[in-house]
Design an enzyme around this catalytic site. Structure first.
Site, PDB file in Angstrom:
ATOM      1  N   GLY A  80       0.909  -1.104   0.041  1.00 19.73           N
ATOM      2  CA  GLY A  80      -0.005  -0.035   0.047  1.00 19.73           C
ATOM      3  C   GLY A  80       0.780   1.323   0.054  1.00 19.73           C
ATOM      4  O   GLY A  80       0.221   2.197   0.283  1.00 19.73           O
ATOM      5  N   CYS A  81       2.188   1.037  -0.301  1.00 19.72           N
ATOM      6  CA  CYS A  81       3.077   2.440  -0.103  1.00 19.72           C
ATOM      7  C   CYS A  81       2.498   3.371  -1.345  1.00 19.72           C
ATOM      8  O   CYS A  81       2.545   4.544  -1.213  1.00 19.72           O
ATOM      9  CB  CYS A  81       4.402   2.003  -0.468  1.00 19.72           C
ATOM     10  SG  CYS A  81       4.951   0.994   0.939  1.00 19.72           S
ATOM     11  N   THR A  82       2.243   2.819  -2.512  1.00 18.33           N
ATOM     12  CA  THR A  82       2.124   3.800  -3.568  1.00 18.33           C
ATOM     13  C   THR A  82       0.631   4.370  -3.578  1.00 18.33           C
ATOM     14  O   THR A  82       0.325   5.365  -3.511  1.00 18.33           O
ATOM     15  CB  THR A  82       1.916   3.065  -4.859  1.00 18.33           C
ATOM     16  OG1 THR A  82       3.339   2.520  -5.221  1.00 18.33           O
ATOM     17  CG2 THR A  82       1.613   3.759  -6.272  1.00 18.33           C
TER      18      THR A  82
END
Length: 199
Positions: free
Chosen positions: A81-83
């Protein structure tokens, strides 16, 4: 696993991180004078910034079409979920500034070269800081995870007022909601006095 689309995630299929207490000590801490290389090619010392600063940290952004760091990346609580997290801060950037954030930064332990490619690809309006040498991570004892021999920062967000951490978001899930939660907090907790002027 091939990362075809970094933004379309079914969060119900992703394990949520639990509060392991890894960030409990951060509120009230004063940041040390550590300079970090930013994607705009300057060195940023967070402790020297006046006013209110928002820093969101994440383990590691992926690249579309590239192989994930490890096959079970999505199954590591808090890894995926970093992007989406980064893009949410991008999309709410103007609102965050209007709500009193004088500065907004992303933060990870990835290299500046890697981050610069990502910042350009995602059209980020704010710099991303590289703590590749773990100087800030260790000085603040940020919560981390070890993956494939790398030390990665667990996902969190910090509100910093004149070098002092005044609020911590941890754990963060789902990641794409973090920017909205930070914005809501900023609106409910305006910074005191003129120090919060946008710079």
């Amino acid at each position: 696993m091939n990362q075809r689309n970094l933004l379309e995630v079914d969060w119900s299929q992703i394990p949520a991180p639990t509060d392991d207490g890894g960030a409990a000590h951060l509120t009230g801490m004063t940041l040390p004078p550590i300079g970090l290389l930013a994607t705009d090619d300057r060195s940023v010392t967070l402790s020297a910034l006046r006013g209110r600063t928002v820093v969101f940290a994440y383990p590691r952004t992926g690249e579309p079409g590239k192989i994930a760091l490890v096959d079970d990346w999505d199954m590591i609580p808090g890894a995926r979920g970093c992007t989406p997290q980064t893009c949410a801060f991008r999309d709410l950037f103007a609102e965050l500034k209007a709500a009193g954030a004088a500065h907004v930064f992303g933060l990870s332990t990835q290299s500046n070269d890697y981050q610069t490619e990502m910042a350009s690809r995602l059209h980020l309006p704010f710099p991303v800081l590289s703590d590749e040498k773990l100087a800030l991570t260790r000085a603040l004892n940020l919560p981390t995870m070890e993956v494939a021999g790398l030390t990665l920062i667990k996902r969190l967000a910090l509100i910093i007022d004149d070098a002092r951490i005044t609020h911590v978001f941890y754990p963060v899930f789902p990641p794409d909601r973090n920017a909205g939660d930070v914005l809501d907090w900023l609106k409910a907790n305006p910074a005191n006095g003129s120090s919060a002027k946008v710079g």
